[in-house]
Design an enzyme around this catalytic site. Structure first.
Site, short mmCIF file in Angstrom:
data_model
loop_
_atom_site.label_atom_id
_atom_site.label_comp_id
_atom_site.label_asym_id
_atom_site.label_seq_id
_atom_site.Cartn_x
_atom_site.Cartn_y
_atom_site.Cartn_z
N SER A 132 -0.73 -0.80 -4.84
CA SER A 132 -1.30 0.43 -5.38
C SER A 132 -1.11 1.55 -4.35
CB SER A 132 -2.79 0.26 -5.69
OG SER A 132 -3.55 0.22 -4.49
N GLU A 176 0.85 -1.20 0.00
CA GLU A 176 0.00 0.00 0.00
C GLU A 176 0.88 1.24 0.00
OE1 GLU A 176 -2.88 0.16 3.08
OE2 GLU A 176 -4.06 -1.52 2.32
N CYS A 177 0.81 2.01 -1.04
CA CYS A 177 1.50 3.29 -1.14
C CYS A 177 3.00 3.13 -0.97
CB CYS A 177 0.91 4.30 -0.15
SG CYS A 177 1.29 6.02 -0.55
N ALA A 178 3.51 3.25 0.25
CA ALA A 178 4.94 3.04 0.47
C ALA A 178 5.34 1.64 0.02
CB ALA A 178 5.28 3.25 1.94
#
Length: 778
Positions: A421, A357-359
């Site tokens: 994502s 997630e993101c990072a």
């Protein structure tokens, strides 16, 4: 009538962002948690924010949690509030830090997911924090307007923040008096308790080395300037909450299915808890507490690891969860931890279910701001001036985005076992995602070979043993006499000198090239602990102990898995500085070209060859034991030919420098006197003649076995050179049926690269083979 639960609670709100909500809320949590109050406090944050809950956790000693109607659903807010107030301990008071301004929520709605929305859902009293540094009497108008805006919101008190002086604060107090809302405290301007900002918001507590000291100072400042007793009294005015607490076990479940009913001690207990490696440390500080609780409820074991400082994923990792954080800030440290990146790449290449997630997405990309990363996601990422912030709904899944980076391409390709994502998702609001991920982890773990499974596990009372590759159930009489003769000397410590010299003479090498060991298993353990190599490679299918020993030593090997007919093409090997291969290989019985293996051993690359079954090969013509063995180690076992499995007798021959490294790791006197005497006896002319005769007999019996199994239509691996053959029965149920009919064969699916229809069958007398064939035909 629904369940009613008392919970003292209060919401810390503000007219806008930057008013000091985090300072006040965290300070209240810290002050009430410390003496003289010593209360168990539960900390909550309105909205999707990760950073504030980190400070809450530091202040209370318990996980900080979020309340977000958009991501969790309105119906879960009270249950999650109750759950967080009861776990890990029952809290005496809950403090809920608001988000932005009191009535600010999702754009385009009437304050949906705002602090006021949470106040209404939880029927909580409100204490307003107001920055008065740039106003005085106007503060009263602001507070009055907030108090009158929605009748469901009760402002029960005000804390004035950043007062310039006592005179300034008194002016604000006088203006507020007409509203009838008490001032609970005044905080003077104090940069010592200011929480610095990151480019996405506040700096996480895990990134502030001085955070604990700052919290102590903040707790004292709050205690000195805020009426804590009145704060608690206001919290106690909150009405009871209706309904049960959220329960992760009611949202997800572990799989329950029987284990292999053909094995000893078969049960219908749930399978073991597979490990999920959960990224933590300074680069990955964003994770909702309920995420790991759902993993545990789904029968998994979350284990935190630090991608910056740890050299590899936790042993036994069957799933990877990479949450949010600041990998772009720590890109250099992440990138330079090459062993961890290699461990990640190997795990993902092996099919390990992975969520980013993101990072986590950034870490999985090829690079971030030019720093090489894992490369599982086919994209590059870099910082941009644009802040992407807001709630997002993707295919029915609600979440939020919060980043200043972008990937190129925007929608990159990734392996099927990777989902990454920019979307942050709260799994409590989407338990089906947690279930899907944990189901994949369980499936991956169940499909992985059991490296600790060995042929003796298959053997049982009343079964014909075709699973264990020991030629004879007992040693020859003359060898038994040699072993028995050592009994009177068992009071003395073992001396391996004679055995080392006898083995050296037998193979035509010098004694410094020989190390007697307690079987080949000890030798593999010594190799894993002592022999250097940043990128070990194990050629599979083969005996699983080399890989198991490496993993136990904290080293993650790369698997080079051969396809049928399982012959090794050295040109196809990946780059490695430590290669482990069997010859002839267990379980395939394939004999590799010895000269090719010898050429692989060179400066910078050590080759370890398991020749435990080489004495079953006529003339041992592919053995690599030689007077010159630079960068080469060969492992031998006396177990198979001489029926010594219970005595543990083996040895290593190889490069003297490497032998010294092994010896330095070997415990004193690890090889017993009876085993050392057996080693000497097995190098005599008598033993040599007997072993050569045994090879002739084994070869004849193996030819019969290969022909018989081929006649069944099984896919037998040929040519076979060991005292066993490997065959694909084309029927996953065959091993179980053979067991029911009195025959134990070695299962193949615990060897990497083989499936449940594969079996290994030991060479026995033709009459035993014929009986096996008849059982298979029934």
């Amino acid at each position: 009538m629904s369940e009613q639960t008392p919970l003292a609670r209060v919401v810390i709100a503000a007219p806008a962002s930057g008013q000091g909500k985090t300072t006040v809320a965290t300070g209240l949590m810290a002050a009430l948690s410390r003496q003289p109050y010593g209360l168990d406090v539960a900390g909550f944050k309105v909205g999707p924010d990760y950073i504030d809950p980190g400070y809450h956790a530091l202040a209370t000693g318990h996980p900080g949690r979020n309340l977000d109607p958009w991501m969790q659903g309105e119906e879960r807010i009270v249950p999650l509030l109750l759950h967080g107030s009861q776990h890990p301990v029952a809290a005496r008071v809950a403090i809920i830090e608001g988000a932005m301004g009191l009535f600010d929520g999702k754009l385009g709605t009437d304050g949906y997911a705002s602090t006021a929305h949470i106040v209404a859902l939880t029927e909580s009293p409100v204490i307003l924090t107001v920055d008065i540094s740039h106003a005085s009497r106007t503060i009263a108008a602001t507070v009055g307007g907030l108090a009158a805006f929605e009748e469901q919101v009760r402002i029960n008190g005000v804390i004035l923040n950043k007062a310039g002086s006592t005179r300034h604060a008194d002016e604000v107090k006088r203006a507020l008096k007409r509203l009838g809302i008490p001032v609970l405290g005044v905080l003077p301007r104090d940069e010592a308790i200011h929480v610095p900002s990151r480019h996405l918001g506040l700096v996480p507590a895990a990134e502030r080395d001085e955070a604990l000291a700052a919290l102590d100072a903040l707790a004292q400042r709050i205690s000195d300037n805020v009426d804590l007793a009145r704060v608690v009294k206001i919290a106690m005015t909150a009405p009871r909450l209706s309904g049960p607490a959220w329960d992760p076990a009611a949202e997800v479940h572990p799989p329950t299915h029987p284990t292999d009913s053909t094995g000893p001690g078969a049960t219908t207990e749930p399978p073991a808890r597979p490990r999920i490696a959960v990224a933590g440390g300074r680069a990955f500080t964003f994770r909702y507490a309920e995420t790991t609780e759902l993993m545990e409820a789904a029968g998994c074991e979350p284990v935190e690891f630090d991608p910056i400082n740890d050299p590899m994923l936790p042993a036994g990792t069957a799933g990877i969860y990479l949450g949010g954080g600041f990998p772009e800030v720590h890109a250099d440290d992440l990138s330079t931890n090459a062993p961890m990146i290699a461990s990640m790449r190997e795990a993902i290449a092996a099919g390990t279910p992975t969520v980013g997630e993101c990072a986590g997405l950034l870490y999985l990309c090829r690079e971030v701001d030019g720093h090489p990363m894992v490369g599982a996601v086919e994209a590059s990422a870099e910082m941009t001036p644009k802040l992407t912030l807001g709630y997002v709904e993707v295919e029915g899944t609600r979440g939020h985005e919060f980043h200043r980076t972008a990937t190129d391409p925007a929608e990159p390709a990734m392996p099927a076992n990777v989902h990454a994502s920019y979307l942050h998702v709260h799994w409590a609001g989407n338990p089906e995602l947690a279930q899907e991920f944990c189901d994949a982890v369980h499936a991956y773990d169940a499909a992985r070979p059991d490296l600790d499974h060995h042929g003796d596990t298959e053997v049982g009372e009343g079964l014909v043993d075709l699973a264990v590759n020991v030629r004879t159930p007992t040693p020859p009489a003359w060898l038994s006499e040699v072993i028995a003769a050592t009994i009177p000397q068992l009071g003395a410590y073992p001396d391996a000198t004679a055995a080392r010299e006898a083995i050296a003479a037998h193979h035509g090498v010098t004694p410094d090239m020989v190390l007697p060991t307690a079987g080949a298993a000890e030798a593999f353990t010594l190799v894993a602990r002592a022999i250097p190599g940043e990128h070990p490679v194990v050629v599979h299918p083969q005996f699983t102990e080399p890989e198991a020993a490496l993993l136990a030593a904290g080293r993650t090997p790369h698997r080079h898995v051969l396809a049928p007919p399982f012959t090794l093409d050295v040109d196809e090997l990946p780059e490695t500085d430590l290669l482990l291969v069997g010859n002839p290989t267990n379980p395939t019985s394939v004999l590799h070209d010895g000269e090719s293996l010898w050429r692989l051993a060179q400066p910078g690359r050590i080759v370890v060859i398991d020749e435990a079954f080489m004495d079953s090969v006529p003339g041992e013509h592919e053995s690599q034991i030689d007077a010159e063995m630079d960068s080469l180690l060969v492992l031998r076992s006396l177990t198979k030919t001489w029926g010594l499995a219970g005595l543990r007798a083996g040895y290593v021959v190889g490069d003297p420098a490497l032998i010294r490294l092994l010896a330095a790791q070997q415990p004193p006197w690890s090889v017993s006197s009876p085993a050392l005497a057996a080693m000497v006896a097995c190098t005599t002319d008598r033993a040599l003649v007997e072993s050569q005769l045994a090879v002739i007999t084994t070869t004849r019996h193996r030819d019969h076995l290969v022909e018989a199994l081929t006649g069944l239509g099984w896919g037998v691996v040929t040519p076979a050179e060991g005292p066993f053959v490997l065959a694909d029965t084309h029927d996953p149920g065959m091993r179980r049926r053979l067991r029911e009919r009195g025959f134990a064969v070695r299962r193949g699916d615990t060897f990497p690269g083989l499936g449940p229809s594969w079996v290994r069958v030991a060479v026995r007398e033709p009459s035993v083979t014929d009986a096996l064939v008849e059982a298979a035909r029934v």
